[in-house]
Design a protein around this motif. Structure first.
Motif, short mmCIF file in Angstrom:
data_model
loop_
_atom_site.label_atom_id
_atom_site.label_comp_id
_atom_site.label_asym_id
_atom_site.label_seq_id
_atom_site.Cartn_x
_atom_site.Cartn_y
_atom_site.Cartn_z
N ALA A 179 55.41 27.89 30.36
CA ALA A 179 56.41 28.49 31.16
C ALA A 179 55.75 29.92 31.37
CB ALA A 179 57.64 28.33 30.62
N THR A 180 55.16 30.63 30.30
CA THR A 180 54.71 31.98 30.67
C THR A 180 53.79 31.78 31.60
OG1 THR A 180 55.28 32.59 28.11
CG2 THR A 180 53.81 33.99 29.23
N LEU A 181 52.75 31.06 31.49
CA LEU A 181 51.55 31.09 32.58
C LEU A 181 52.21 30.66 33.98
CD1 LEU A 181 48.94 28.92 30.29
CD2 LEU A 181 48.74 31.47 30.86
N HIS A 182 53.13 29.89 34.11
CA HIS A 182 53.72 29.71 35.18
C HIS A 182 54.37 30.78 35.80
CE1 HIS A 182 56.38 27.78 38.39
NE2 HIS A 182 55.34 26.98 38.47
N LYS A 183 55.00 31.56 35.03
CA LYS A 183 55.47 32.84 35.54
C LYS A 183 54.47 33.86 36.05
CE LYS A 183 59.74 32.77 32.63
NZ LYS A 183 60.49 33.26 31.49
N LEU A 184 53.59 33.88 35.36
CA LEU A 184 52.42 34.93 35.50
C LEU A 184 51.85 34.35 36.97
CD1 LEU A 184 50.63 37.24 34.50
CD2 LEU A 184 49.13 35.69 33.19
N ALA A 185 51.37 33.17 37.01
CA ALA A 185 50.80 32.66 38.18
C ALA A 185 51.62 33.04 39.41
CB ALA A 185 50.60 31.28 38.13
N HIS A 186 52.70 32.88 39.22
CA HIS A 186 53.91 33.05 40.42
C HIS A 186 53.80 34.42 40.62
CE1 HIS A 186 57.26 32.27 42.88
NE2 HIS A 186 57.82 33.41 42.35
N ALA A 187 53.83 35.57 39.67
CA ALA A 187 53.65 36.96 40.01
C ALA A 187 52.34 37.23 40.62
CB ALA A 187 53.80 37.51 38.66
N ILE A 188 51.38 36.50 40.34
CA ILE A 188 50.14 37.08 41.03
C ILE A 188 50.15 36.34 42.37
CG2 ILE A 188 47.64 36.46 40.94
CD1 ILE A 188 47.91 36.42 38.08
N GLY A 189 50.82 35.29 42.55
CA GLY A 189 50.91 34.63 43.81
C GLY A 189 49.82 33.34 44.12
N VAL A 190 49.40 32.90 42.85
CA VAL A 190 48.66 31.57 43.18
C VAL A 190 49.11 30.42 42.40
CG1 VAL A 190 46.44 33.24 44.00
CG2 VAL A 190 46.83 32.43 41.17
#
Length: 217
Positions: free
Chosen positions: A73-84
């Motif tokens: 879940a944390t990694l998914h949030k981070l990827a969403h923030a980066i935009g990829v």
């Protein structure tokens, strides 16, 4: 085809490689500044994702001694923030090189896949059929050559690695076609091309052992 991995790349743990990738992305993931990419600050990431500083720090610091690993879940949030998509954040340099090589050779695999795919579409095993159609699998010793037992064993293990990887990659990719025959064939071609490029020159026998957790297990 074997994709060589530079010695320097082997020194990075998965956690360090993730931190390197995230750091590289954050350097350019911010808003445009006079036509130039700008960094996405850690404070912005925390604001967008709701992460605490202690959660974000291990994701951007290759020297962080913490033994904690980020959850999905944390990694998914981070990827969403980066935009990829998250999958791209998790890719290693070797993965990127294999992807580039697969794209470079995909046209032959596409021709084979479109010729083999029927209205019934098929399943993951079609990826191995594509490799056979392209005459890159299975590998055999040259005709008339003296057959070294060790070389035969290496080829057998390599062939099994490629077969297994091709069907696993296809199993992951094919559902995205959603019944579209052309898309199904293209995804199968990509799976086959990737499997061919990802196959090690000399895979460890355990990687293809039915009880092992190899790269394509």
């Amino acid at each position: 085809m074997h994709v060589p991995v530079p010695a320097a790349a082997l020194k990075h743990t998965p956690k360090q490689q993730l931190a390197l990738s995230v750091t590289a992305a954050l350097r350019v993931a911010g808003p445009d500044r006079a036509g130039q990419p700008d960094k996405l600050r850690q404070t912005d990431v925390m604001r967008r994702t709701g992460m605490s500083r202690s959660t974000l720090r291990p994701l951007v610091d290759t020297s962080d001694p913490s033994k904690r690993n980020p959850d999905l879940a944390t990694l998914h949030k981070l990827a969403h923030a980066i935009g990829v998509p998250l999958a791209f954040v998790l890719m290693t340099p070797a993965d990127w090189r294999a992807l580039v090589k697969a794209i470079g050779s995909i046209s032959d695999h596409q021709v084979a896949a479109h010729g083999l795919a029927t209205d019934a579409l098929g399943g993951p095993a079609l990826a191995e059929a594509v490799l056979k159609k392209c005459k890159v699998h299975p590998e055999r010793p040259p005709l008339g050559a003296v057959h070294d037992p060790q070389e035969i064993k290496r080829l057998d293990v390599r062939n099994e690695w490629r077969r297994r990887c091709s069907v696993v990659m296809a199993a992951l990719a094919q559902p995205a076609a959603r019944g579209d025959r052309k898309c199904f064939a293209d995804l199968t071609a990509l799976a086959a091309a990737l499997a061919n490029e990802m196959t090690p020159y000399n895979p460890a026998p355990d990687d293809c052992d039915g009880n092992a957790e190899g790269p394509c297990a």
